[in-house]
Design a protein around this motif. Structure first.
Motif, PDB file in Angstrom:
ATOM      1  N   ALA A  88       4.489   2.730   6.996  1.00 15.76           N
ATOM      2  CA  ALA A  88       4.742   2.944   5.773  1.00 15.76           C
ATOM      3  C   ALA A  88       5.737   2.216   5.155  1.00 15.76           C
ATOM      4  N   VAL A  89       5.606   1.570   3.712  1.00 13.74           N
ATOM      5  CA  VAL A  89       6.355   0.759   2.891  1.00 13.74           C
ATOM      6  C   VAL A  89       7.206   1.565   1.995  1.00 13.74           C
ATOM      7  N   SER A  90       6.473   2.551   1.201  1.00 11.66           N
ATOM      8  CA  SER A  90       6.922   3.321   0.001  1.00 11.66           C
ATOM      9  C   SER A  90       6.121   4.480   0.232  1.00 11.66           C
ATOM     10  N   GLU A  91       6.325   5.422  -0.610  1.00 14.97           N
ATOM     11  CA  GLU A  91       5.603   6.770  -0.489  1.00 14.97           C
ATOM     12  C   GLU A  91       4.267   6.795  -0.459  1.00 14.97           C
ATOM     13  N   ASP A  92       3.557   5.751  -1.244  1.00 11.39           N
ATOM     14  CA  ASP A  92       2.171   5.716  -1.397  1.00 11.39           C
ATOM     15  C   ASP A  92       1.724   4.528  -1.157  1.00 11.39           C
ATOM     16  N   PRO A 235      -2.714  10.381   7.226  1.00 10.97           N
ATOM     17  CA  PRO A 235      -3.141  12.186   7.338  1.00 10.97           C
ATOM     18  C   PRO A 235      -4.152  12.246   6.549  1.00 10.97           C
ATOM     19  N   GLN A 236      -5.122  13.610   6.263  1.00 13.74           N
ATOM     20  CA  GLN A 236      -6.202  13.705   5.862  1.00 13.74           C
ATOM     21  C   GLN A 236      -6.140  13.579   4.331  1.00 13.74           C
ATOM     22  N   GLU A 237      -4.993  14.221   3.805  1.00 15.77           N
ATOM     23  CA  GLU A 237      -5.026  14.152   2.356  1.00 15.77           C
ATOM     24  C   GLU A 237      -4.625  12.810   1.859  1.00 15.77           C
ATOM     25  N   LYS A 238      -4.257  11.727   2.458  1.00 15.20           N
ATOM     26  CA  LYS A 238      -4.168  10.191   2.320  1.00 15.20           C
ATOM     27  C   LYS A 238      -5.521   9.648   2.266  1.00 15.20           C
ATOM     28  N   ARG A 239      -6.451   9.978   3.010  1.00 16.88           N
ATOM     29  CA  ARG A 239      -7.689   9.450   3.276  1.00 16.88           C
ATOM     30  C   ARG A 239      -8.664   9.427   2.124  1.00 16.88           C
ATOM     31  N   ASN A 240      -8.371  10.513   1.075  1.00 13.39           N
ATOM     32  CA  ASN A 240      -9.340  10.617   0.184  1.00 13.39           C
ATOM     33  C   ASN A 240      -9.595   9.853  -0.850  1.00 13.39           C
ATOM     34  N   GLN A 241      -8.336   9.297  -1.193  1.00 10.61           N
ATOM     35  CA  GLN A 241      -8.043   8.416  -2.235  1.00 10.61           C
ATOM     36  C   GLN A 241      -7.388   6.954  -2.081  1.00 10.61           C
ATOM     37  N   LEU A 242      -8.250   6.347  -1.172  1.00 10.17           N
ATOM     38  CA  LEU A 242      -7.697   5.194  -0.452  1.00 10.17           C
ATOM     39  C   LEU A 242      -8.020   3.864  -0.963  1.00 10.17           C
ATOM     40  N   VAL A 243      -7.052   3.123  -1.352  1.00  9.10           N
ATOM     41  CA  VAL A 243      -7.426   1.633  -2.010  1.00  9.10           C
ATOM     42  C   VAL A 243      -6.840   0.649  -0.897  1.00  9.10           C
ATOM     43  N   VAL A 244      -7.512  -0.295  -0.565  1.00  9.71           N
ATOM     44  CA  VAL A 244      -7.452  -1.203   0.261  1.00  9.71           C
ATOM     45  C   VAL A 244      -7.060  -2.672  -0.304  1.00  9.71           C
ATOM     46  N   SER A 245      -6.071  -3.428  -0.164  1.00 11.21           N
ATOM     47  CA  SER A 245      -5.684  -4.747  -0.804  1.00 11.21           C
ATOM     48  C   SER A 245      -5.675  -5.698   0.565  1.00 11.21           C
ATOM     49  N   VAL A 246      -6.822  -6.662   0.202  1.00 13.51           N
ATOM     50  CA  VAL A 246      -6.788  -7.410   1.163  1.00 13.51           C
ATOM     51  C   VAL A 246      -6.585  -9.017   1.086  1.00 13.51           C
ATOM     52  N   PRO A 247      -5.752  -9.757   1.583  1.00 11.20           N
ATOM     53  CA  PRO A 247      -5.262 -11.167   1.273  1.00 11.20           C
ATOM     54  C   PRO A 247      -6.628 -11.930   1.460  1.00 11.20           C
ATOM     55  N   SER A 248      -7.121 -12.643   0.701  1.00 10.57           N
ATOM     56  CA  SER A 248      -8.147 -13.373   0.658  1.00 10.57           C
ATOM     57  C   SER A 248      -8.141 -14.837   0.679  1.00 10.57           C
ATOM     58  N   GLY A 249      -8.672 -15.529   1.475  1.00 13.60           N
ATOM     59  CA  GLY A 249      -8.781 -16.963   1.574  1.00 13.60           C
ATOM     60  C   GLY A 249     -10.452 -17.377   1.979  1.00 13.60           C
ATOM     61  N   ASN A 250     -10.838 -17.126   2.950  1.00 11.70           N
ATOM     62  CA  ASN A 250     -12.221 -17.468   3.183  1.00 11.70           C
ATOM     63  C   ASN A 250     -13.027 -16.112   2.917  1.00 11.70           C
ATOM     64  N   LEU A 366      -2.491   0.207  -8.350  1.00 17.33           N
ATOM     65  CA  LEU A 366      -2.793   1.709  -7.693  1.00 17.33           C
ATOM     66  C   LEU A 366      -2.634   2.554  -8.824  1.00 17.33           C
ATOM     67  N   GLN A 367      -3.515   3.628  -8.959  1.00 19.07           N
ATOM     68  CA  GLN A 367      -3.288   4.674  -9.885  1.00 19.07           C
ATOM     69  C   GLN A 367      -2.800   5.811  -9.491  1.00 19.07           C
ATOM     70  N   GLU A 368      -2.621   6.981 -10.217  1.00 16.43           N
ATOM     71  CA  GLU A 368      -1.860   8.056  -9.719  1.00 16.43           C
ATOM     72  C   GLU A 368      -2.879   9.016  -8.994  1.00 16.43           C
ATOM     73  N   GLY A 369      -2.278   9.478  -7.841  1.00 17.42           N
ATOM     74  CA  GLY A 369      -3.183  10.242  -6.928  1.00 17.42           C
ATOM     75  C   GLY A 369      -3.848   9.389  -5.806  1.00 17.42           C
ATOM     76  N   GLU A 370      -3.755   8.032  -5.760  1.00 14.32           N
ATOM     77  CA  GLU A 370      -4.367   7.197  -4.948  1.00 14.32           C
ATOM     78  C   GLU A 370      -3.416   6.880  -3.863  1.00 14.32           C
ATOM     79  N   TYR A 371      -3.882   6.391  -2.674  1.00 16.70           N
ATOM     80  CA  TYR A 371      -2.931   5.930  -1.591  1.00 16.70           C
ATOM     81  C   TYR A 371      -3.176   4.449  -1.382  1.00 16.70           C
ATOM     82  N   GLY A 372      -2.380   3.474  -1.087  1.00 17.36           N
ATOM     83  CA  GLY A 372      -2.615   2.005  -0.881  1.00 17.36           C
ATOM     84  C   GLY A 372      -2.434   1.837   0.446  1.00 17.36           C
ATOM     85  N   VAL A 373      -3.404   0.900   1.046  1.00 20.36           N
ATOM     86  CA  VAL A 373      -2.974   0.187   2.201  1.00 20.36           C
ATOM     87  C   VAL A 373      -3.075  -1.375   1.987  1.00 20.36           C
ATOM     88  N   PHE A 374      -2.253  -2.129   2.119  1.00 21.43           N
ATOM     89  CA  PHE A 374      -2.415  -3.758   2.357  1.00 21.43           C
ATOM     90  C   PHE A 374      -2.432  -4.466   3.933  1.00 21.43           C
TER      91      PHE A 374
END
Length: 427
Positions: A88-92, A235-250, A366-374
């Motif tokens: 965890a880095v911050s709340e969301d 946790p289950q409640e964070k899986r439903n609105q998941l946004v994933v940010s991917v550092p992208s080169g190739n 990231l929008q309200e209600g979403e959870y983010g993973v980078f």
């Protein structure tokens, strides 16, 4: 498992052939003929499994009966012998840390799985030359995965002066069956040389040529597994609105994430995060594919103007009838990257440039209600010089780097012309 060549759909190969061949004719990438999907109940059950068991099930869905289930499980266990924790880095927002393997980068997953697969599908007396280009982390992961492996010669090209000194030390100090060449040019020049080698049929036959870039399907499939591992830790409640940010080169990492979504993993959307080498964000904005000259940035592993995996992304979107315009993206300058690293440090999280770019775009989109993973794709210490200068603090080197920091470089130097490389490979 059947795969087809994206440039010639009539060329179809088995998984074993694709692993050994690397690329199809006309430098075409291989792509799965069948796109498996798990039921929601299967996904829920899989998320309760341990990392290795779950990964074996995911890979088996693609590979089929080419490799017996028990053999595949043993190979996955040998490859994925380290964790991929979500911090965890911050709340969301949290970071999926992919740098706990032997070379402290996400490439360890793909590199080690490919080594396991290649040793399984190759004959014991078959001579293989692995030729690969690296913008920083692939080289180390591939070198360590294949180091000391019988009948395998590894040749790694990298852009001279354009990777961090510690990245260079990790794979240019091994020797033995690992040969490294610093090329006078950028990563795209290195990648071009690899492609030329694969177009040379006589050379391919003479040295048993293969590639360990993310163009190799085994590496790509391995990367799918840690997206499931990330969701499993939430946790289950964070899986439903998941946004994933991917550092992208190739764009191999993003392709793998999209394949995870295709399997049924509940990811709401992805953000393709790039630096100033912004070919894809511009393309998604105006529909025109116009690569610029590659520029050097703080996030050197993403200094790629012509991402090799992009055709796979387009093919997946076409096959799934997804809209490319739904793929979020963004490009971050070096100045903003520095700011992002400092902001993360103030929050108590030390990061390196690539992950900081992914975090910054995730935070902004990231929008309200979403959870983010980078994705944290490399240990900050691999970029010690820039991280220490930006954060004005000293990093402790992990043992994997400390034991190589003072060893002499064993690299050859070469201009970016194919004739020189060809002669080197044939010697």
């Amino acid at each position: 498992m059947k795969l087809y060549n994206l440039k010639d759909h009539n060329e179809q190969v088995s998984f074993a052939q694709a692993v050994k061949q690397g690329l199809g004719s006309q430098q075409g990438l291989f792509f799965p003929l069948e796109l498996p999907e798990f039921e929601l109940t299967d996904i829920d059950a899989m998320l309760e499994m341990d990392f290795v068991s779950r990964s074996s099930k995911i890979l088996s869905a693609f590979i089929g009966d080419e490799i017996p289930a028990q053999q595949l499980h043993e190979r996955v266990k040998a490859a994925f012998a380290f964790p991929a924790p979500v911090k965890a880095v911050s709340e969301d927002i949290a970071c999926l840390e992919l740098f706990h393997g032997p070379t402290l980068a996400f490439k360890d997953f793909g590199g080690r799985f490919m080594a396991q697969m290649l040793s399984y599908v190759s004959g014991s007396d078959e001579q293989i030359t692995i030729l690969t280009a690296t913008s920083g982390d692939t080289g180390a992961a591939v070198a360590h995965a294949f180091y000391g492996m019988k009948n395998v010669r590894v040749v790694i090209l990298y852009p001279q002066g354009k990777i961090s000194p510690l990245q260079e030390k990790l794979f240019c100090t091994l020797g033995g069956n690992i040969e490294t060449i610093s090329i006078d040019g950028d990563f795209d020049a290195c990648q071009s040389l690899v492609k030329q080698a694969f177009d040379d049929e006589e050379l391919k036959r003479a040295i048993g040529l293969n590639s360990a870039n993310s163009i190799n399907i085994s590496r790509l499939l391995a990367q799918i597994c840690y997206y499931f591992e990330a969701v499993a830790q939430l946790p289950q409640e964070k899986r439903n609105q998941l946004v994933v940010s991917v550092p992208s080169g190739n764009f191999g990492d993003l392709t793998a994430g999209l394949l995870a979504k295709s399997l049924g993993l509940p990811i709401k959307r992805f953000i393709a995060a790039t630096n100033a080498n912004d070919t894809v964000p511009r393309f998604l904005g105006n529909g025109e594919w116009q690569p610029n000259q590659t520029v050097s940035t703080l996030s050197n592993a993403m200094d790629v103007s012509q991402p090799n995996n992009w055709p796979r992304v387009e093919e997946l979107f076409r096959r799934k009838t997804w809209r490319l315009t739904d793929l979020a993206c963004g490009a971050v300058s070096d100045e903003t990257t520095r700011t992002a690293m400092r902001e993360l440090a103030e929050m108590g999280y030390i990061s390196e440039p690539h992950a900081a770019i992914a975090w910054r775009l995730l935070r902004d989109q990231l929008q309200e209600g979403e959870y983010g993973v980078f994705l944290g794709t490399a240990h900050p210490a691999k970029f010690r010089e820039s991280v220490e200068a930006i954060l004005e603090q000293t990093l402790t080197l992990p043992p994997e780097l400390a034991e190589r920091a003072d060893l002499p470089l064993l690299s050859h130097q070469m201009k970016g012309d194919f004739a020189s490389l060809r002669a080197f490979l044939l010697k």
